[in-house]
Design an enzyme around this catalytic site. Sequence first.
Site, mmCIF file in Angstrom:
data_model
loop_
_atom_site.group_PDB
_atom_site.id
_atom_site.type_symbol
_atom_site.label_atom_id
_atom_site.label_comp_id
_atom_site.label_asym_id
_atom_site.label_seq_id
_atom_site.Cartn_x
_atom_site.Cartn_y
_atom_site.Cartn_z
ATOM 1 N N LEU A 23 0.845 -1.193 0.000
ATOM 2 C CA LEU A 23 0.000 0.000 0.000
ATOM 3 C C LEU A 23 0.881 1.244 0.000
ATOM 4 O O LEU A 23 1.698 1.424 0.908
ATOM 5 C CB LEU A 23 -0.893 0.025 1.254
ATOM 6 C CG LEU A 23 -1.852 1.220 1.327
ATOM 7 C CD1 LEU A 23 -3.078 0.983 0.437
ATOM 8 C CD2 LEU A 23 -2.299 1.502 2.761
ATOM 9 N N TYR A 58 6.305 12.060 3.932
ATOM 10 C CA TYR A 58 4.851 11.963 3.696
ATOM 11 C C TYR A 58 4.079 12.519 4.901
ATOM 12 O O TYR A 58 2.865 12.641 4.874
ATOM 13 C CB TYR A 58 4.419 10.511 3.428
ATOM 14 C CG TYR A 58 5.044 9.870 2.197
ATOM 15 C CD1 TYR A 58 5.810 10.605 1.296
ATOM 16 C CD2 TYR A 58 4.876 8.517 1.931
ATOM 17 C CE1 TYR A 58 6.382 10.019 0.187
ATOM 18 C CE2 TYR A 58 5.442 7.916 0.808
ATOM 19 C CZ TYR A 58 6.203 8.678 -0.059
ATOM 20 O OH TYR A 58 6.764 8.088 -1.154
ATOM 21 N N TYR A 132 12.846 21.314 2.185
ATOM 22 C CA TYR A 132 13.144 21.812 0.836
ATOM 23 C C TYR A 132 13.918 23.127 0.981
ATOM 24 O O TYR A 132 13.341 24.204 0.824
ATOM 25 C CB TYR A 132 11.848 22.041 0.046
ATOM 26 C CG TYR A 132 11.004 20.796 -0.079
ATOM 27 C CD1 TYR A 132 11.315 19.820 -1.017
ATOM 28 C CD2 TYR A 132 9.889 20.599 0.747
ATOM 29 C CE1 TYR A 132 10.547 18.665 -1.128
ATOM 30 C CE2 TYR A 132 9.115 19.438 0.644
ATOM 31 C CZ TYR A 132 9.455 18.483 -0.292
ATOM 32 O OH TYR A 132 8.694 17.343 -0.399
ATOM 33 N N PRO A 221 1.983 2.979 -9.757
ATOM 34 C CA PRO A 221 1.709 1.846 -10.652
ATOM 35 C C PRO A 221 0.378 1.937 -11.377
ATOM 36 O O PRO A 221 0.164 1.204 -12.345
ATOM 37 C CB PRO A 221 1.730 0.637 -9.699
ATOM 38 C CG PRO A 221 1.301 1.195 -8.391
ATOM 39 C CD PRO A 221 1.920 2.570 -8.338
HETATM 40 N N1 LIG Z 1 10.082 6.878 -4.268
HETATM 41 C C1 LIG Z 1 9.447 7.889 -4.827
HETATM 42 O O1 LIG Z 1 10.056 8.866 -5.287
HETATM 43 C C2 LIG Z 1 7.946 7.827 -4.953
HETATM 44 C C3 LIG Z 1 7.294 8.714 -5.823
HETATM 45 C C4 LIG Z 1 5.916 8.617 -5.952
HETATM 46 C C5 LIG Z 1 5.210 7.664 -5.220
HETATM 47 N N2 LIG Z 1 5.861 6.841 -4.356
HETATM 48 C C6 LIG Z 1 5.133 5.808 -3.568
HETATM 49 O O2 LIG Z 1 4.292 5.074 -4.446
HETATM 50 C C7 LIG Z 1 2.938 5.148 -4.001
HETATM 51 C C8 LIG Z 1 1.992 5.062 -5.173
HETATM 52 O O3 LIG Z 1 2.238 6.069 -6.130
HETATM 53 P P1 LIG Z 1 1.260 7.301 -6.371
HETATM 54 O O4 LIG Z 1 0.539 7.628 -5.093
HETATM 55 O O5 LIG Z 1 2.051 8.352 -7.019
HETATM 56 O O6 LIG Z 1 0.243 6.809 -7.481
HETATM 57 P P2 LIG Z 1 -0.716 5.584 -7.764
HETATM 58 O O7 LIG Z 1 -0.699 4.604 -6.681
HETATM 59 O O8 LIG Z 1 -0.427 5.148 -9.153
HETATM 60 O O9 LIG Z 1 -2.139 6.304 -7.827
HETATM 61 C C9 LIG Z 1 -2.759 6.826 -6.691
HETATM 62 C C10 LIG Z 1 -4.041 7.567 -7.111
HETATM 63 O O10 LIG Z 1 -4.952 6.663 -7.747
HETATM 64 C C11 LIG Z 1 -6.205 6.639 -7.036
HETATM 65 N N3 LIG Z 1 -6.630 5.235 -7.065
HETATM 66 C C12 LIG Z 1 -6.201 4.235 -6.266
HETATM 67 N N4 LIG Z 1 -6.745 3.068 -6.622
HETATM 68 C C13 LIG Z 1 -7.550 3.322 -7.684
HETATM 69 C C14 LIG Z 1 -8.388 2.512 -8.493
HETATM 70 N N5 LIG Z 1 -8.493 1.213 -8.284
HETATM 71 N N6 LIG Z 1 -9.070 3.129 -9.498
HETATM 72 C C15 LIG Z 1 -8.952 4.440 -9.714
HETATM 73 N N7 LIG Z 1 -8.186 5.273 -8.978
HETATM 74 C C16 LIG Z 1 -7.484 4.707 -7.979
HETATM 75 C C17 LIG Z 1 -5.889 7.166 -5.643
HETATM 76 O O11 LIG Z 1 -6.989 7.824 -5.076
HETATM 77 P P3 LIG Z 1 -7.800 7.274 -3.761
HETATM 78 O O12 LIG Z 1 -6.853 7.298 -2.606
HETATM 79 O O13 LIG Z 1 -8.904 8.247 -3.628
HETATM 80 O O14 LIG Z 1 -8.285 5.887 -4.100
HETATM 81 C C18 LIG Z 1 -4.770 8.160 -5.947
HETATM 82 O O15 LIG Z 1 -5.308 9.410 -6.380
HETATM 83 C C19 LIG Z 1 2.903 6.461 -3.211
HETATM 84 O O16 LIG Z 1 1.776 6.581 -2.379
HETATM 85 C C20 LIG Z 1 4.214 6.376 -2.477
HETATM 86 O O17 LIG Z 1 4.087 5.477 -1.383
HETATM 87 C C21 LIG Z 1 7.222 6.900 -4.230
#
Ligand SMILES: NC(=O)c1ccc[n+]([C@@H]2O[C@H](COP(=O)([O-])OP(=O)(O)OC[C@H]3O[C@@H](n4cnc5c(N)ncnc54)[C@H](OP(=O)(O)O)[C@@H]3O)[C@@H](O)[C@H]2O)c1
Length: 326
Positions: A23, A58, A132, A221
């Site tokens: 998650l 975060y 930052y 993802p």
């Molecule tokens: N290492 C790094 O530099 C880095 C950078 C970016 C992200 N991350 C990590 O990766 C995680 C995931 O990446 P992310 O948050 O950028 O994007 P993501 O998981 O690809 O997408 C999250 C978005 O999609 C929505 N969502 C979730 N499930 C869904 C579904 N089944 N259908 C439609 N919409 C859906 C969520 O909203 P709801 O919450 O309203 O469902 C949220 O707005 C982050 O939370 C973080 O832990 C790490």
Amino acid sequence: MELTVEQHRIPLNDGNSIPVLGLGTYSPPATTPKGTCLESVKLAIDIGYRHIDGAYVYYNENEVGEAIRTKIAEGKVKREDIFYCGKLWNTCHPPELVRPTLEKTLKTLGLDYVDLYIVELPMAFKPGDAIYPRDENGKYIYHKTDLCATWEALEECKEAGLVKSLGVSNFNRRQLELILNKPGLKYKPTTNQVECHPYFTQPKLLEFCRQHDIVIVGYSPIGTSRDASWVNVSSPPLLEDPTLVRIGKKYGKTSAQVALRFNAQRGVVVIPKSFNPKRMTENFKIFDFSLTDEEMKDIEALNKNIRYVELLMWSDHPEYPFKEEY
Ligand SMILES: NC(=O)c1ccc[n+]([C@@H]2O[C@H](COP(=O)([O-])OP(=O)(O)OC[C@H]3O[C@@H](n4cnc5c(N)ncnc54)[C@H](OP(=O)(O)O)[C@@H]3O)[C@@H](O)[C@H]2O)c1
């Protein structure tokens, strides 16, 4: 038979293993009510998630830790069932800051160790209270970056038992090689957390990491939140892709489930973020179907090689990772 996530772990090069589905917990603090992360992580554990991806920056690690500790106290899980990944922020790269920073994270979480601790970005910023740091003209203040020295300090944290596995994030091939070729290296990075999904499939970095027994953890993802303050929204919405929708229809699955299954099926860990009970449940249901070789190829062909997460505001940093091909 529906397989459970406990059976879906990928071995790491240090003898540990990582659940292929986790998650994500990044949600903008300004618009996320306090307690949302706490309730979401508790629910996630009830749904069956065992891997939680978090970070100091975060601003909700306290809630993640409380959720994990609550579920342990309830007897729902044991500590060893949970896989928590924390991240070392850019202002904390100097070796003498690494252990105190991890100790601060452990205190915030209320845990004795983290399962995985990763260098969040290969770009050091000026140490200090500002996350930052900027000068009077608003320009970011960077810091001399010595990834090998930071890595050695992380190795000491592993030997002290504060972390089980060490990894990196947003490292390109050259930066990975810096660590891999470091004289006296004790522990290779186990994972490299990078953007990875059907529109950014990372074929070359994935192949390089496979050769070196490094697992790719795919962030964003399902195509990010499309929050224009940090996401390149000129790349189209992933979940509306007709190929993902078509394949999903065949299995009674959503495009999000197909995107997650695609990566999991090729050995890429996925960490979709949702704090919505329906979508958290949906994202977890990716182990009761599989994609054919042809469908995997069709999805691989969707690669546009365009990032949602470009981090262009730091593109003048000497270690900005995304200028090289991979
Ligand atoms: N290492 C790094 O530099 C880095 C950078 C970016 C992200 N991350 C990590 O990766 C995680 C995931 O990446 P992310 O948050 O950028 O994007 P993501 O998981 O690809 O997408 C999250 C978005 O999609 C929505 N969502 C979730 N499930 C869904 C579904 N089944 N259908 C439609 N919409 C859906 C969520 O909203 P709801 O919450 O309203 O469902 C949220 O707005 C982050 O939370 C973080 O832990 C790490």
